[in-house]
Write a protein that holds these residues in place. Sequence first.
Motif, PDB file in Angstrom:
ATOM      1  N   HIS A 150      19.965  49.450  -0.038  1.00 48.72           N
ATOM      2  CA  HIS A 150      20.047  50.674  -0.844  1.00 48.72           C
ATOM      3  C   HIS A 150      20.255  50.207  -2.273  1.00 48.72           C
ATOM      4  N   ILE A 151      19.707  50.930  -3.257  1.00 49.65           N
ATOM      5  CA  ILE A 151      19.807  50.394  -4.617  1.00 49.65           C
ATOM      6  C   ILE A 151      21.184  50.575  -5.235  1.00 49.65           C
ATOM      7  N   ILE A 152      21.973  51.549  -4.755  1.00 53.78           N
ATOM      8  CA  ILE A 152      23.324  51.637  -5.326  1.00 53.78           C
ATOM      9  C   ILE A 152      24.415  51.284  -4.307  1.00 53.78           C
ATOM     10  N   ASP A 309       4.601  57.902 -14.478  1.00 51.62           N
ATOM     11  CA  ASP A 309       5.819  58.719 -14.325  1.00 51.62           C
ATOM     12  C   ASP A 309       6.930  57.956 -13.608  1.00 51.62           C
ATOM     13  N   MET A 310       6.530  57.024 -12.766  1.00 47.25           N
ATOM     14  CA  MET A 310       7.524  56.278 -11.993  1.00 47.25           C
ATOM     15  C   MET A 310       8.410  55.430 -12.902  1.00 47.25           C
ATOM     16  N   LEU A 311       7.912  55.126 -14.100  1.00 46.09           N
ATOM     17  CA  LEU A 311       8.708  54.331 -15.047  1.00 46.09           C
ATOM     18  C   LEU A 311       9.870  55.145 -15.631  1.00 46.09           C
ATOM     19  N   ARG A 312       9.899  56.441 -15.326  1.00 46.53           N
ATOM     20  CA  ARG A 312      11.059  57.243 -15.770  1.00 46.53           C
ATOM     21  C   ARG A 312      12.297  56.968 -14.910  1.00 46.53           C
ATOM     22  N   CYS A 313      12.089  56.354 -13.760  1.00 48.05           N
ATOM     23  CA  CYS A 313      13.170  56.197 -12.767  1.00 48.05           C
ATOM     24  C   CYS A 313      14.407  55.527 -13.367  1.00 48.05           C
ATOM     25  N   ILE A 314      15.574  56.131 -13.117  1.00 49.37           N
ATOM     26  CA  ILE A 314      16.821  55.529 -13.623  1.00 49.37           C
ATOM     27  C   ILE A 314      17.628  54.900 -12.482  1.00 49.37           C
ATOM     28  N   ARG A 315      16.959  54.709 -11.338  1.00 51.58           N
ATOM     29  CA  ARG A 315      17.551  53.981 -10.198  1.00 51.58           C
ATOM     30  C   ARG A 315      18.877  54.608  -9.736  1.00 51.58           C
ATOM     31  N   CYS A 316      18.839  55.903  -9.511  1.00 48.55           N
ATOM     32  CA  CYS A 316      20.077  56.572  -9.073  1.00 48.55           C
ATOM     33  C   CYS A 316      20.206  56.594  -7.552  1.00 48.55           C
ATOM     34  N   GLY A 317      19.084  56.507  -6.858  1.00 45.54           N
ATOM     35  CA  GLY A 317      19.121  56.489  -5.391  1.00 45.54           C
ATOM     36  C   GLY A 317      19.150  57.870  -4.753  1.00 45.54           C
ATOM     37  N   ALA A 318      19.137  58.949  -5.551  1.00 45.28           N
ATOM     38  CA  ALA A 318      19.232  60.297  -4.957  1.00 45.28           C
ATOM     39  C   ALA A 318      18.055  60.582  -4.022  1.00 45.28           C
ATOM     40  N   CYS A 319      16.871  60.078  -4.389  1.00 46.28           N
ATOM     41  CA  CYS A 319      15.695  60.373  -3.545  1.00 46.28           C
ATOM     42  C   CYS A 319      15.877  59.784  -2.151  1.00 46.28           C
ATOM     43  N   MET A 320      16.419  58.561  -2.068  1.00 48.17           N
ATOM     44  CA  MET A 320      16.587  57.988  -0.728  1.00 48.17           C
ATOM     45  C   MET A 320      17.735  58.651   0.033  1.00 48.17           C
ATOM     46  N   PRO A 341      11.792  56.881  -0.944  1.00 54.45           N
ATOM     47  CA  PRO A 341      10.634  57.450  -1.635  1.00 54.45           C
ATOM     48  C   PRO A 341      10.249  56.698  -2.904  1.00 54.45           C
ATOM     49  N   MET A 342      11.256  56.300  -3.719  1.00 55.73           N
ATOM     50  CA  MET A 342      10.889  55.587  -4.956  1.00 55.73           C
ATOM     51  C   MET A 342      10.236  54.245  -4.622  1.00 55.73           C
ATOM     52  N   GLY A 343      10.721  53.610  -3.546  1.00 59.28           N
ATOM     53  CA  GLY A 343      10.131  52.340  -3.127  1.00 59.28           C
ATOM     54  C   GLY A 343       8.719  52.529  -2.583  1.00 59.28           C
ATOM     55  N   VAL A 372      15.473  66.587  -6.114  1.00 58.47           N
ATOM     56  CA  VAL A 372      16.771  66.028  -6.555  1.00 58.47           C
ATOM     57  C   VAL A 372      16.631  64.977  -7.639  1.00 58.47           C
ATOM     58  N   CYS A 373      15.420  64.539  -7.921  1.00 59.30           N
ATOM     59  CA  CYS A 373      15.249  63.456  -8.901  1.00 59.30           C
ATOM     60  C   CYS A 373      15.710  63.922 -10.288  1.00 59.30           C
ATOM     61  N   PRO A 374      16.679  63.221 -10.886  1.00 59.68           N
ATOM     62  CA  PRO A 374      17.238  63.699 -12.161  1.00 59.68           C
ATOM     63  C   PRO A 374      16.249  63.672 -13.322  1.00 59.68           C
ATOM     64  N   VAL A 375      15.174  62.873 -13.188  1.00 57.65           N
ATOM     65  CA  VAL A 375      14.198  62.842 -14.279  1.00 57.65           C
ATOM     66  C   VAL A 375      12.854  63.420 -13.823  1.00 57.65           C
ATOM     67  N   ARG A 376      12.920  64.211 -12.763  1.00 58.19           N
ATOM     68  CA  ARG A 376      11.815  65.020 -12.257  1.00 58.19           C
ATOM     69  C   ARG A 376      10.524  64.220 -12.029  1.00 58.19           C
ATOM     70  N   ILE A 377      10.660  63.115 -11.319  1.00 57.08           N
ATOM     71  CA  ILE A 377       9.462  62.332 -10.986  1.00 57.08           C
ATOM     72  C   ILE A 377       8.772  63.007  -9.798  1.00 57.08           C
ATOM     73  N   PRO A 378       7.484  63.295  -9.917  1.00 56.91           N
ATOM     74  CA  PRO A 378       6.793  63.999  -8.820  1.00 56.91           C
ATOM     75  C   PRO A 378       6.431  63.046  -7.675  1.00 56.91           C
ATOM     76  N   LEU A 379       7.460  62.598  -6.945  1.00 56.64           N
ATOM     77  CA  LEU A 379       7.247  61.559  -5.930  1.00 56.64           C
ATOM     78  C   LEU A 379       6.229  61.957  -4.856  1.00 56.64           C
ATOM     79  N   PRO A 380       6.324  63.184  -4.273  1.00 52.91           N
ATOM     80  CA  PRO A 380       5.349  63.504  -3.212  1.00 52.91           C
ATOM     81  C   PRO A 380       3.904  63.504  -3.737  1.00 52.91           C
TER      82      PRO A 380
HETATM   83  S1  SF4 Z   1      15.764  60.140  -7.554  1.00 58.72           S
HETATM   84 FE1  SF4 Z   1      14.300  59.715  -9.211  1.00 58.72          FE
HETATM   85  S2  SF4 Z   1      15.467  58.537 -10.700  1.00 58.72           S
HETATM   86 FE2  SF4 Z   1      16.643  58.482  -8.813  1.00 58.72          FE
HETATM   87  S3  SF4 Z   1      15.968  56.588  -7.765  1.00 58.72           S
HETATM   88 FE3  SF4 Z   1      14.698  58.241  -6.986  1.00 58.72          FE
HETATM   89  S4  SF4 Z   1      12.875  58.244  -8.288  1.00 58.72           S
HETATM   90 FE4  SF4 Z   1      14.457  57.053  -9.359  1.00 58.72          FE
END
Ligand code: SF4
Length: 473
Positions: A150-152, A309-320, A341-343, A372-380
Motif C-alpha cells: 500500500h502506498i501509505i 491527468d494521472m500526473l496530478r496524483c498526490i499519492r494519498c491512497g484513497a482510491c485503493m 486503481p492508480m497502479g 474520492v480522488c482529491p484531485v479528481r483524476i478520472p481513473l475509470p
Molecule cells: S485517490 Fe487520486 S490522488 Fe489519491 S492515490 Fe488515488 S489517484 Fe492518486
Amino acid sequence: MQSQAHRFKPRAVEALHNETLQQALAKAKGGFIDKRAAAIQEIPDFESLRQRGETIKEHTLAHLDVYLEQFEAQLLRQGGQVHWAEDARDATRVIADICREADAKRILKAKTMAGEEVGLNEALEEAGFEIVETDLGEYIIQLAHEPPSHIIAPAVHKTREEITRLFDRVHHGLEEVRLREVPDLVDEARQVLREKFLSAEVGISGANLLVAETGSVTVVTNEGNADLSMTQPRVHIVIAGIEKLVPTLEDAGTLLRLLGRSATGQAMTAYTSLVTGDRREEDPDGPVEYHVVLLDNGRSRMLAGKYRDMLRCIRCGACMNHCPVYGSIGGHAYGWVYPGPMGAVLTPQFVGLDEAYDLPHACTLNGRCKSVCPVRIPLPDMLRSLRDDQFEARITPARTRWALKLWGWVARRPRLYHLGARLASRLLANLGRGSIQHLPGAGGWTRGRDFPLPQGETFQQAWKRQKEHRGER
Ligand code: SF4
C-alpha cells in the motif's frame, strides 16, 4: 523493482486463498474509509478544496518546464544541489555516487515511492551499502524481504501475529512467538532504529511536494522518521518525481490539506516538514550536503499523452482504500510499486501495456476511486481507455477481440440487440433453479460463485412493465 504485473491473475487467486492476508485486509477495511469520511465532514467546502487542488496541479503541469527551472534556481541559491535523472538507472547511479563520495556505510531511508520505483534499495545494497528503512511499515517489510502493499501503509497486509513473529526472529533470534500489543512492538522497533539513526552517514527521503517559489521540499510522515533522516546524517538526498512540483507555498498548503484528509483522515499529517537547502550557520542541526534528484522515468512522455491527468496524483491512497478489488486481494497481486486503481493506470505507463495487461481489467468500473480522488483524476475513464489501447495494439487475446467485435456489431443494431437479449434471458431462465453453477464462457465467474438466474425478461422489458403498472407512458 522487477515487475510481476504479468502474474496478476495467479497472484490474485493466491491472495484470495491466503487466510492470513484476508484477516489483515478485513481488519484494515473500513478504517481508512470511515476516517476519511469523518475528516471531510469537518469542512463544508471540501468540494471547492478539491477543485482548487485539481486547478493547481493542472496549472503546474501546463507550465512544468518553467516551475522546474524556478525550483532548481531557488534550491541552488539555498545551497542545495540538483540532479536530473532521466530513468531508474540514472537515479540509482547518481545516488550511489553521492553515497560513495560521502564515504557512507549505513544509509537511513524514509519512505519514498520514487525510490521503490527505481529499485533504490536493491541498487544500493548491490553497491555495498547497508540500508535501514525508518518508516515502521517499511522497516517491517524490509525485515520480511517483501515489497510494500500500500502506498501509505506498506505493511497493511501483515497481522500483529506475523509482525510479532518477525520481530522475535530478527531482534531476539527466537522461533516461539511472544504475542505483544502494538505499542510494545512500536517501542521495540524504535529502540532498534534509535542506534541506527545516530550512526548513519547519509539519509534519503522522498518528497510529497516540491515548492518552486522557495526551492523547498515538503515531506509528511506520522512518525517523524523522515525528519530524523533529514537532520541526523551529514548528507541528505531527496528523490522525487518531477510531477511533485507546485508553484507556491500557499499551493502546497492546499494540497497538504487534501492529502491528510484523503489519506488517513487527519486534518494535517502529524509531521509536516518544509526543508529548504542545507544547514546554515545559525541552524542547530541539518545536513551539510543536500541533494535533490529529480526523476523523469517516463513522466515527460506521460505529460504529452492522454494519461497526463494521472500526473496530478498526490499519492494519498484513497482510491485503493475504496476499491473492492484492492480490498479483496491487497497490493502484492498488482505486481509492481503502485497498486489499486492508480497502479492499474500507472503501471502500464511504466512497464508497458503488454506486461500489465490484466491491470486495467481488474476493475468493476463502479467509480468509487474517481469519486474520492482529491484531485479528481478520472481513473475509470483512463482504465477504459487503456483497454481500448490494448485492443488497438492487438494485445487483447484474439478470442476476446472477436467477442468484442461481435458485441459491438450487435450493440449498434438495437432491434437485433433486443431480440438477442430477450432470447438469452429466456434461455438462461430455464437453465437452473435460482442460480447457475456452471456457465460455458463464464467459467471465471461460476468457478468462484453462482451466477444468478435471470427472471426471463430483459431490463428494458421489466422497466416498461413497471412504468405501465404505475400508469406512466
Ligand atoms: S485517490 Fe487520486 S490522488 Fe489519491 S492515490 Fe488515488 S489517484 Fe492518486
